[in-house]
Design a protein around this motif. Structure first.
Motif, PDB file in Angstrom:
ATOM      1  N   LEU A 185       0.802  -1.226   0.000  1.00  0.00           N
ATOM      2  CA  LEU A 185       0.000   0.000   0.000  1.00  0.00           C
ATOM      3  C   LEU A 185       0.832   1.272   0.000  1.00  0.00           C
ATOM      4  O   LEU A 185       0.434   2.268  -0.563  1.00  0.00           O
ATOM      5  CB  LEU A 185      -0.934   0.038   1.208  1.00  0.00           C
ATOM      6  CG  LEU A 185      -2.137  -0.857   1.159  1.00  0.00           C
ATOM      7  CD1 LEU A 185      -2.977  -0.662   2.396  1.00  0.00           C
ATOM      8  CD2 LEU A 185      -2.958  -0.620  -0.091  1.00  0.00           C
ATOM      9  N   GLY A 186       1.923   1.264   0.690  1.00  0.00           N
ATOM     10  CA  GLY A 186       2.700   2.478   0.894  1.00  0.00           C
ATOM     11  C   GLY A 186       2.774   2.772   2.374  1.00  0.00           C
ATOM     12  O   GLY A 186       2.120   2.125   3.193  1.00  0.00           O
ATOM     13  N   ARG A 187       3.560   3.742   2.714  1.00  0.00           N
ATOM     14  CA  ARG A 187       3.826   4.049   4.124  1.00  0.00           C
ATOM     15  C   ARG A 187       2.675   4.807   4.762  1.00  0.00           C
ATOM     16  O   ARG A 187       2.149   5.755   4.190  1.00  0.00           O
ATOM     17  CB  ARG A 187       5.105   4.870   4.227  1.00  0.00           C
ATOM     18  CG  ARG A 187       5.471   5.196   5.659  1.00  0.00           C
ATOM     19  CD  ARG A 187       6.921   4.928   5.956  1.00  0.00           C
ATOM     20  NE  ARG A 187       7.172   4.994   7.374  1.00  0.00           N
ATOM     21  CZ  ARG A 187       7.508   6.115   8.019  1.00  0.00           C
ATOM     22  NH1 ARG A 187       7.676   7.229   7.364  1.00  0.00           N
ATOM     23  NH2 ARG A 187       7.710   6.087   9.322  1.00  0.00           N
ATOM     24  N   THR A 188       2.284   4.383   5.939  1.00  0.00           N
ATOM     25  CA  THR A 188       1.275   5.082   6.725  1.00  0.00           C
ATOM     26  C   THR A 188       2.003   6.086   7.611  1.00  0.00           C
ATOM     27  O   THR A 188       2.873   5.711   8.399  1.00  0.00           O
ATOM     28  CB  THR A 188       0.465   4.098   7.585  1.00  0.00           C
ATOM     29  OG1 THR A 188      -0.191   3.169   6.715  1.00  0.00           O
ATOM     30  CG2 THR A 188      -0.562   4.813   8.437  1.00  0.00           C
ATOM     31  N   SER A 189       1.656   7.355   7.461  1.00  0.00           N
ATOM     32  CA  SER A 189       2.349   8.392   8.225  1.00  0.00           C
ATOM     33  C   SER A 189       1.634   8.761   9.518  1.00  0.00           C
ATOM     34  O   SER A 189       2.247   9.302  10.436  1.00  0.00           O
ATOM     35  CB  SER A 189       2.530   9.651   7.373  1.00  0.00           C
ATOM     36  OG  SER A 189       1.274  10.155   6.961  1.00  0.00           O
ATOM     37  N   GLN A 190       0.342   8.452   9.604  1.00  0.00           N
ATOM     38  CA  GLN A 190      -0.409   8.834  10.794  1.00  0.00           C
ATOM     39  C   GLN A 190      -1.656   7.975  10.908  1.00  0.00           C
ATOM     40  O   GLN A 190      -2.288   7.647   9.901  1.00  0.00           O
ATOM     41  CB  GLN A 190      -0.811  10.305  10.702  1.00  0.00           C
ATOM     42  CG  GLN A 190      -1.509  10.858  11.906  1.00  0.00           C
ATOM     43  CD  GLN A 190      -1.799  12.351  11.759  1.00  0.00           C
ATOM     44  OE1 GLN A 190      -1.223  13.028  10.918  1.00  0.00           O
ATOM     45  NE2 GLN A 190      -2.698  12.862  12.585  1.00  0.00           N
ATOM     46  N   VAL A 191      -2.003   7.591  12.148  1.00  0.00           N
ATOM     47  CA  VAL A 191      -3.240   6.863  12.424  1.00  0.00           C
ATOM     48  C   VAL A 191      -3.890   7.528  13.630  1.00  0.00           C
ATOM     49  O   VAL A 191      -3.257   7.699  14.670  1.00  0.00           O
ATOM     50  CB  VAL A 191      -2.991   5.375  12.743  1.00  0.00           C
ATOM     51  CG1 VAL A 191      -4.304   4.664  13.026  1.00  0.00           C
ATOM     52  CG2 VAL A 191      -2.252   4.683  11.615  1.00  0.00           C
ATOM     53  N   ASP A 192      -5.142   7.924  13.465  1.00  0.00           N
ATOM     54  CA  ASP A 192      -5.909   8.506  14.565  1.00  0.00           C
ATOM     55  C   ASP A 192      -7.160   7.667  14.771  1.00  0.00           C
ATOM     56  O   ASP A 192      -7.760   7.180  13.808  1.00  0.00           O
ATOM     57  CB  ASP A 192      -6.331   9.944  14.244  1.00  0.00           C
ATOM     58  CG  ASP A 192      -5.148  10.870  14.083  1.00  0.00           C
ATOM     59  OD1 ASP A 192      -4.255  10.845  14.948  1.00  0.00           O
ATOM     60  OD2 ASP A 192      -5.116  11.620  13.086  1.00  0.00           O
ATOM     61  N   THR A 193      -7.568   7.501  16.037  1.00  0.00           N
ATOM     62  CA  THR A 193      -8.808   6.792  16.337  1.00  0.00           C
ATOM     63  C   THR A 193      -9.740   7.716  17.099  1.00  0.00           C
ATOM     64  O   THR A 193      -9.300   8.594  17.845  1.00  0.00           O
ATOM     65  CB  THR A 193      -8.556   5.517  17.164  1.00  0.00           C
ATOM     66  OG1 THR A 193      -7.881   5.865  18.369  1.00  0.00           O
ATOM     67  CG2 THR A 193      -7.738   4.497  16.381  1.00  0.00           C
ATOM     68  N   HIS A 194     -11.030   7.505  16.877  1.00  0.00           N
ATOM     69  CA  HIS A 194     -12.073   8.312  17.521  1.00  0.00           C
ATOM     70  C   HIS A 194     -13.187   7.380  17.992  1.00  0.00           C
ATOM     71  O   HIS A 194     -13.388   6.304  17.424  1.00  0.00           O
ATOM     72  CB  HIS A 194     -12.663   9.320  16.528  1.00  0.00           C
ATOM     73  CG  HIS A 194     -11.638  10.143  15.823  1.00  0.00           C
ATOM     74  ND1 HIS A 194     -11.055  11.252  16.383  1.00  0.00           N
ATOM     75  CD2 HIS A 194     -11.059   9.993  14.605  1.00  0.00           C
ATOM     76  CE1 HIS A 194     -10.178  11.763  15.526  1.00  0.00           C
ATOM     77  NE2 HIS A 194     -10.152  11.010  14.447  1.00  0.00           N
TER      78      HIS A 194
END
Length: 147
Positions: free
Chosen positions: A76-85
């Motif tokens: 997929l490519g690099r994930t730079s940020q993950v936020d959860t709500h």
């Protein structure tokens, strides 16, 4: 709440658990989210996953085991940020279910601005006899950004 599922107990009992398996579901969740943004997340993610983990994901509804999903995620490519709500955690003895809305920024093309992917996510964690937590099931249903 109680669990009536013997499947989760069987998974937990059969799993080889790494020495670094998180002691709490909250630690497991934090480690999972942090690993997403590592330059090479595969070894950490693999350690957090039960060998029989099932992942249901993507707009077309892929169903993958650990190895297939890790290969898919690497492409997929690099994930730079993950936020959860709106995170909820339900504990059922040796099983915990975490539900949330998740937003990831993925660089499908390295030189372009990361693409935002939003998903309704459910992660099912099982506790091993040694006390560590491993991911047994992951369901991600993509959604369109609000507005």
């Amino acid at each position: 709440m109680t669990t009536s599922s013997t499947v989760a107990k069987d998974l937990a009992a059969a799993a080889p658990v790494p020495a670094s398996a998180p002691a709490t579901v909250e630690e497991a969740e934090a480690a999972w989210l942090a690993a997403q943004t590592l330059p090479d997340p595969e070894p950490v993610l693999r350690d957090l996953m039960h060998p029989d983990c099932v992942i249901v994901h993507s707009a077309v509804g892929h169903i993958h085991g650990v190895d297939d999903w890790l290969r898919y995620a690497a492409r997929l490519g690099r994930t730079s940020q993950v936020d959860t709500h709106d995170v909820t955690v339900q504990s059922f003895g040796t099983t915990a279910v975490v539900s949330c809305l998740q937003e990831m920024r993925v660089a499908f093309v390295p030189e372009l601005t990361p693409f935002v992917i939003q998903a309704a996510v459910t992660r099912v964690w099982v506790r091993s006899p040694s006390g560590g937590w491993q991911l047994a099931h992951l369901q991600m249903a993509r959604r369109l950004p609000p507005g």
